[in-house]
Scaffold this active site. Sequence first.
Site, PDB file in Angstrom:
ATOM      1  N   ASN A  79      -8.964  -5.299  -4.127  1.00 57.98           N
ATOM      2  CA  ASN A  79      -7.825  -6.072  -3.612  1.00 57.98           C
ATOM      3  C   ASN A  79      -7.978  -7.523  -4.033  1.00 57.98           C
ATOM      4  O   ASN A  79      -9.088  -8.024  -4.174  1.00 57.98           O
ATOM      5  CB  ASN A  79      -7.804  -5.993  -2.083  1.00 57.98           C
ATOM      6  CG  ASN A  79      -6.679  -6.815  -1.474  1.00 57.98           C
ATOM      7  OD1 ASN A  79      -5.526  -6.734  -1.910  1.00 57.98           O
ATOM      8  ND2 ASN A  79      -6.995  -7.624  -0.473  1.00 57.98           N
ATOM      9  N   THR A  80      -6.839  -8.195  -4.225  1.00 57.67           N
ATOM     10  CA  THR A  80      -6.885  -9.639  -4.397  1.00 57.67           C
ATOM     11  C   THR A  80      -6.198 -10.302  -3.216  1.00 57.67           C
ATOM     12  O   THR A  80      -5.120  -9.885  -2.794  1.00 57.67           O
ATOM     13  CB  THR A  80      -6.297 -10.076  -5.759  1.00 57.67           C
ATOM     14  OG1 THR A  80      -6.380 -11.494  -5.827  1.00 57.67           O
ATOM     15  CG2 THR A  80      -4.867  -9.625  -5.977  1.00 57.67           C
ATOM     16  N   HIS A  81      -6.859 -11.330  -2.669  1.00 57.96           N
ATOM     17  CA  HIS A  81      -6.376 -11.982  -1.443  1.00 57.96           C
ATOM     18  C   HIS A  81      -6.265 -13.488  -1.689  1.00 57.96           C
ATOM     19  O   HIS A  81      -7.177 -14.088  -2.270  1.00 57.96           O
ATOM     20  CB  HIS A  81      -7.368 -11.696  -0.304  1.00 57.96           C
ATOM     21  CG  HIS A  81      -6.945 -12.326   0.977  1.00 57.96           C
ATOM     22  ND1 HIS A  81      -5.915 -11.820   1.748  1.00 57.96           N
ATOM     23  CD2 HIS A  81      -7.372 -13.444   1.617  1.00 57.96           C
ATOM     24  CE1 HIS A  81      -5.744 -12.598   2.808  1.00 57.96           C
ATOM     25  NE2 HIS A  81      -6.622 -13.589   2.744  1.00 57.96           N
ATOM     26  N   ARG A  87       1.966   6.912  10.518  1.00 55.71           N
ATOM     27  CA  ARG A  87       1.181   6.128   9.562  1.00 55.71           C
ATOM     28  C   ARG A  87       0.154   7.037   8.848  1.00 55.71           C
ATOM     29  O   ARG A  87      -0.142   6.851   7.667  1.00 55.71           O
ATOM     30  CB  ARG A  87       0.490   5.027  10.370  1.00 55.71           C
ATOM     31  CG  ARG A  87      -0.009   3.883   9.598  1.00 55.71           C
ATOM     32  CD  ARG A  87       1.081   2.936   9.145  1.00 55.71           C
ATOM     33  NE  ARG A  87       0.446   1.957   8.277  1.00 55.71           N
ATOM     34  CZ  ARG A  87       0.928   0.779   7.998  1.00 55.71           C
ATOM     35  NH1 ARG A  87       2.098   0.397   8.463  1.00 55.71           N
ATOM     36  NH2 ARG A  87       0.269  -0.050   7.207  1.00 55.71           N
ATOM     37  N   ASP A 109     -12.665  -2.080   2.183  1.00 53.84           N
ATOM     38  CA  ASP A 109     -13.296  -1.119   3.098  1.00 53.84           C
ATOM     39  C   ASP A 109     -12.315  -0.848   4.240  1.00 53.84           C
ATOM     40  O   ASP A 109     -11.132  -1.182   4.131  1.00 53.84           O
ATOM     41  CB  ASP A 109     -14.678  -1.619   3.569  1.00 53.84           C
ATOM     42  CG  ASP A 109     -14.578  -2.878   4.417  1.00 53.84           C
ATOM     43  OD1 ASP A 109     -13.446  -3.277   4.783  1.00 53.84           O
ATOM     44  OD2 ASP A 109     -15.640  -3.455   4.724  1.00 53.84           O
ATOM     45  N   GLY A 114     -11.884  -2.254   7.041  1.00 54.13           N
ATOM     46  CA  GLY A 114     -11.386  -3.411   7.783  1.00 54.13           C
ATOM     47  C   GLY A 114     -10.267  -4.112   7.029  1.00 54.13           C
ATOM     48  O   GLY A 114      -9.841  -3.676   5.961  1.00 54.13           O
TER      49      GLY A 114
HETATM   50  C1  GAR Z   1      -0.927 -12.615  -4.311  1.00 53.72           C
HETATM   51  O1  GAR Z   1      -1.162 -13.986  -4.089  1.00 53.72           O
HETATM   52  C2  GAR Z   1      -1.872 -11.777  -3.469  1.00 53.72           C
HETATM   53  O2  GAR Z   1      -3.116 -12.365  -3.266  1.00 53.72           O
HETATM   54  C3  GAR Z   1      -1.120 -11.709  -2.168  1.00 53.72           C
HETATM   55  O3  GAR Z   1       0.208 -11.493  -2.554  1.00 53.72           O
HETATM   56  C4  GAR Z   1       0.440 -12.186  -3.794  1.00 53.72           C
HETATM   57  C5  GAR Z   1       1.152 -11.237  -4.734  1.00 53.72           C
HETATM   58  O4  GAR Z   1       1.695 -11.899  -5.821  1.00 53.72           O
HETATM   59  N1  GAR Z   1      -1.630 -10.656  -1.352  1.00 53.72           N
HETATM   60  C6  GAR Z   1      -1.792 -10.769  -0.034  1.00 53.72           C
HETATM   61  O5  GAR Z   1      -1.430 -11.734   0.606  1.00 53.72           O
HETATM   62  C7  GAR Z   1      -2.435  -9.568   0.618  1.00 53.72           C
HETATM   63  N2  GAR Z   1      -2.853  -9.892   1.946  1.00 53.72           N
HETATM   64  P1  GAR Z   1       2.348 -11.092  -7.021  1.00 53.72           P
HETATM   65  O6  GAR Z   1       3.252 -10.018  -6.413  1.00 53.72           O
HETATM   66  O7  GAR Z   1       3.137 -12.108  -7.783  1.00 53.72           O
HETATM   67  O8  GAR Z   1       1.232 -10.499  -7.829  1.00 53.72           O
END
Ligand code: GAR
Length: 207
Positions: free
Chosen positions: A114-116, A72, A148, A150
Amino acid sequence: MAASRLVVLVSGSGTNLQALLDAIDAHPGGSEGFGAEVVAVGADRANIAGLERAEKAGIPTFVCPVKDYGSRVEWDAALTAATDAYAPDLVVSAGFMKIVGKEFIDRFGGRFVNTHPALLPAFPGAHGVRDALAYGAKVTGCTVHFVDSGVDTGPIIAQGVVEVRDEDDEAALHERIKEVERKLLVDVVGRLARHGYRIEGRKVTIQ
Ligand code: GAR
């Protein structure tokens, strides 16, 4: 002001990436336009729609699958080098489903977004939508945050709220979250690029 250089990391369908590409296409340029350009798209797997979207837009791509490396740590070093080669001002994880390692965070910390698909700190991790549904939450949403060391713990930049409906399954709820998420990500990335920002402890201020 020149457009900020973005490297976007994806693992799947790439609809958040597409939203960024469309917003940039509509208003190209630095301070007089969207404020950022996508200079490369990286992925941890080949043959995904996210990479096809980049190729269609004429944007360079790179792929770093974990299984191609002995450990990794080696994978993290390769991903860091591949990303660094495009000299990004900001790195955006838009559905990138791998946790990056120390080298990546050391290199891009403070400029890695990041978007979550949940309202952090609730429901971090790989199944934010499923976990919110299983918990019986009545509202959930999405969080755009700096990364970060985490898992989904970094300073929050912006959040969007989505109501959970009685008839929701994971796919339906995720789709409604993504409608809000794409707009939020485009708005946040554009404002970070155009205005600059400060991170003080957990507080993010866009200037
Ligand atoms: C999004 O909803 C994003 O928040 C999520 O994957 C999707 C990607 O959609 N990410 C996570 O769950 C990260 N933990 P996309 O490929 O259509 O942009």
